[in-house]
Design a protein around this motif. Structure first.
Motif, PDB file in Angstrom:
ATOM      1  N   MET A 102       0.802  -1.226   0.000  1.00  0.00           N
ATOM      2  CA  MET A 102       0.000   0.000   0.000  1.00  0.00           C
ATOM      3  C   MET A 102       0.834   1.276   0.000  1.00  0.00           C
ATOM      4  SD  MET A 102      -3.239  -0.533  -0.202  1.00  0.00           S
ATOM      5  CE  MET A 102      -3.844   1.063   0.352  1.00  0.00           C
ATOM      6  N   LEU A 103       2.139   1.161  -0.108  1.00  0.00           N
ATOM      7  CA  LEU A 103       3.011   2.330  -0.008  1.00  0.00           C
ATOM      8  C   LEU A 103       2.589   3.487  -0.920  1.00  0.00           C
ATOM      9  CD1 LEU A 103       5.498   3.421   1.438  1.00  0.00           C
ATOM     10  CD2 LEU A 103       6.915   2.455  -0.385  1.00  0.00           C
ATOM     11  N   PRO A 104       2.240   3.250  -2.196  1.00  0.00           N
ATOM     12  CA  PRO A 104       1.846   4.382  -3.055  1.00  0.00           C
ATOM     13  C   PRO A 104       0.527   5.044  -2.646  1.00  0.00           C
ATOM     14  CG  PRO A 104       2.480   2.467  -4.368  1.00  0.00           C
ATOM     15  CD  PRO A 104       2.323   1.997  -2.962  1.00  0.00           C
ATOM     16  N   LEU A 105      -0.337   4.320  -1.916  1.00  0.00           N
ATOM     17  CA  LEU A 105      -1.669   4.844  -1.574  1.00  0.00           C
ATOM     18  C   LEU A 105      -1.872   5.060  -0.086  1.00  0.00           C
ATOM     19  CD1 LEU A 105      -3.975   2.612  -3.848  1.00  0.00           C
ATOM     20  CD2 LEU A 105      -3.029   4.861  -4.366  1.00  0.00           C
ATOM     21  N   ARG A 106      -0.882   4.709   0.720  1.00  0.00           N
ATOM     22  CA  ARG A 106      -1.087   4.653   2.167  1.00  0.00           C
ATOM     23  C   ARG A 106      -1.446   6.001   2.777  1.00  0.00           C
ATOM     24  NH1 ARG A 106       3.546   1.480   4.950  1.00  0.00           N
ATOM     25  NH2 ARG A 106       4.623   3.468   4.711  1.00  0.00           N
ATOM     26  N   SER A 107      -0.981   7.105   2.179  1.00  0.00           N
ATOM     27  CA  SER A 107      -1.281   8.420   2.745  1.00  0.00           C
ATOM     28  C   SER A 107      -2.726   8.836   2.499  1.00  0.00           C
ATOM     29  CB  SER A 107      -0.340   9.476   2.150  1.00  0.00           C
ATOM     30  OG  SER A 107      -0.531   9.582   0.750  1.00  0.00           O
TER      31      SER A 107
END
Length: 208
Positions: A102-107
């Motif tokens: 989820m790193l690209p969408l985690r924020s």
């Protein structure tokens, strides 16, 4: 004079019609663009959830407490077999994989993983979630794990006030006491906008 006034009124009326038509066209174009953006975003998130589940299905981990590498799915099947799937070790193990996925969408998005062992309405669903909750002074990151039945799980999904995006794949689980017997369950990924809330799935948070 009357003729001039009539001409002026005709002109004003024509301008009014033109203005209304322009406003309608502008509104339609703006809404079309917004709708197109929403549809594109939904397609992207559906696709992302699909790929996330596929990555989970083949991801490798280090088992908690040792340096032995193994497939995440094999680890989850073993935990389910011995009835200890809903615990802090499982939450953190899945969470480590999911934080990378989820790193690209985690924020911008919260997420959960649901593991259903069996296919009937009373089958257990193990729900692991990572979300943000507003506490008055800002948003606080939370995690949780629950065990609910299939009906309660579907009710939990229906409680979301924001759109959710999900995808699932079938998984075979071995039943304890009968090594030749399997039940077909599912592994599901759910994504929703960050801070949009986390409905109560019922029961007790077993990891906190």
């Amino acid at each position: 004079m009357a003729k001039g006034v009539a001409t002026l009124m005709d002109t004003v009326f024509l301008l009014l019609i033109s203005g209304v038509a322009s406003a309608i066209l502008f509104y339609s174009a703006a809404n079309y663009g917004k709708t197109l953006e929403q549809q594109s975003s939904a397609l992207l998130l559906d696709y992302y959830a699909r790929q996330a589940v596929r990555v989970m299905s083949t991801a490798t981990i280090l088992r908690p407490g040792c340096d032995t590498p193994d497939y995440l799915l094999a680890y989850l099947k073993e935990k389910a077999y011995f009835g200890g799937l809903a615990d802090r070790d499982t939450l953190e193990t899945i969470g480590g994989v999911m934080s990378e996925i989820m790193l690209p969408l985690r924020s911008a998005y919260d997420y959960a993983v649901a593991i259903r062992v069996g296919s009937s309405d009373d089958s257990n669903v193990y729900l692991f979630a990572w979300y943000r909750e507003y506490t008055g002074g800002g948003f606080e990151e939370k995690d949780a794990c629950y065990v609910v039945n299939q009906s309660s799980y579907m009710g939990w999904l229906a409680e979301f006030r924001s759109p959710t995006y999900s995808y699932s794949v079938p998984v075979r689980f071995r039943v304890k006491g009968d090594p030749d017997y399997y039940v077909v369950g599912r592994l599901q990924m759910i994504i929703w906008p960050a801070g949009a809330g986390f409905p109560d799935p019922g029961g007790t948070d077993l990891c906190n």
